[in-house]
Design a protein around this motif. Sequence first.
Motif, PDB file in Angstrom:
ATOM      1  N   ASN A  78      -6.045   1.481   7.333  1.00  9.36           N
ATOM      2  CA  ASN A  78      -6.205   1.016   5.953  1.00  9.36           C
ATOM      3  C   ASN A  78      -5.282  -0.161   5.657  1.00  9.36           C
ATOM      4  O   ASN A  78      -5.674  -1.114   4.990  1.00  9.36           O
ATOM      5  CB  ASN A  78      -5.912   2.149   4.970  1.00  9.36           C
ATOM      6  N   LYS A  79      -4.044  -0.093   6.141  1.00  6.33           N
ATOM      7  CA  LYS A  79      -3.105  -1.193   5.909  1.00  6.33           C
ATOM      8  C   LYS A  79      -3.611  -2.477   6.553  1.00  6.33           C
ATOM      9  O   LYS A  79      -3.500  -3.565   5.972  1.00  6.33           O
ATOM     10  CB  LYS A  79      -1.720  -0.833   6.442  1.00  6.33           C
TER      11      LYS A  79
ATOM     12  N   LEU B  14      -6.443  -3.848   4.397  1.00  7.69           N
ATOM     13  CA  LEU B  14      -5.893  -4.497   3.210  1.00  7.69           C
ATOM     14  C   LEU B  14      -5.286  -5.860   3.551  1.00  7.69           C
ATOM     15  O   LEU B  14      -5.444  -6.836   2.818  1.00  7.69           O
ATOM     16  CB  LEU B  14      -4.832  -3.603   2.554  1.00  7.69           C
TER      17      LEU B  14
ATOM     18  N   GLY C 277       0.830  -1.194   0.000  1.00  8.50           N
ATOM     19  CA  GLY C 277       0.000   0.000   0.000  1.00  8.50           C
ATOM     20  C   GLY C 277       0.869   1.251   0.000  1.00  8.50           C
ATOM     21  O   GLY C 277       2.090   1.195   0.060  1.00  8.50           O
TER      22      GLY C 277
ATOM     23  N   ASP D 147      -0.685   5.761   3.648  1.00 10.82           N
ATOM     24  CA  ASP D 147      -1.900   5.140   4.198  1.00 10.82           C
ATOM     25  C   ASP D 147      -1.821   5.059   5.712  1.00 10.82           C
ATOM     26  O   ASP D 147      -0.736   4.935   6.301  1.00 10.82           O
ATOM     27  CB  ASP D 147      -2.075   3.717   3.642  1.00 10.82           C
TER      28      ASP D 147
END
Length: 150
Positions: A23-24, A27, A15, A19
Amino acid sequence: MSHFGKSKGEKFFKGSKNDTPWNKDLLWMKHVAHEEGILARQAPSYRPSPVAGIMRDVNPSHQRPGSGKVPRLSASRAGKEMMNSRPPTGAQSSRVKSLQAKVQKMVAEEHIRRKQFEAKLARMEEEIKRIKAQEIKELEEQLQSLKEEV
């Protein structure tokens, strides 16, 4: 390890650097769920084709794929096998004849099925033509009656 071009640092894309950890993490969870889905798949089951039965009748040593060891001949024995290959006799000949009869019977049955199918198809096409002609006749009558009213 060798690679072409300039090394980019890390091997996997994780990513954007900008970020958020949230969010990581999302994902990463999606990636793990995807891998679990791949690992949960079962290998397709083996379904022999109709030809496999015929192959077993012709060559009893014929095995289905993945069923174990493949019989191999040594170089000296392989040459003898080729030298000794002769037209089938006795039991092999009767097996071949029975297979030929089986195939001929299957072909004859297929011809019969095909003729029945073609006859049914012709009947259905005639029925469709008749129905369409009837519908056209009815529509023409309705059109004629509408013309007379006007």
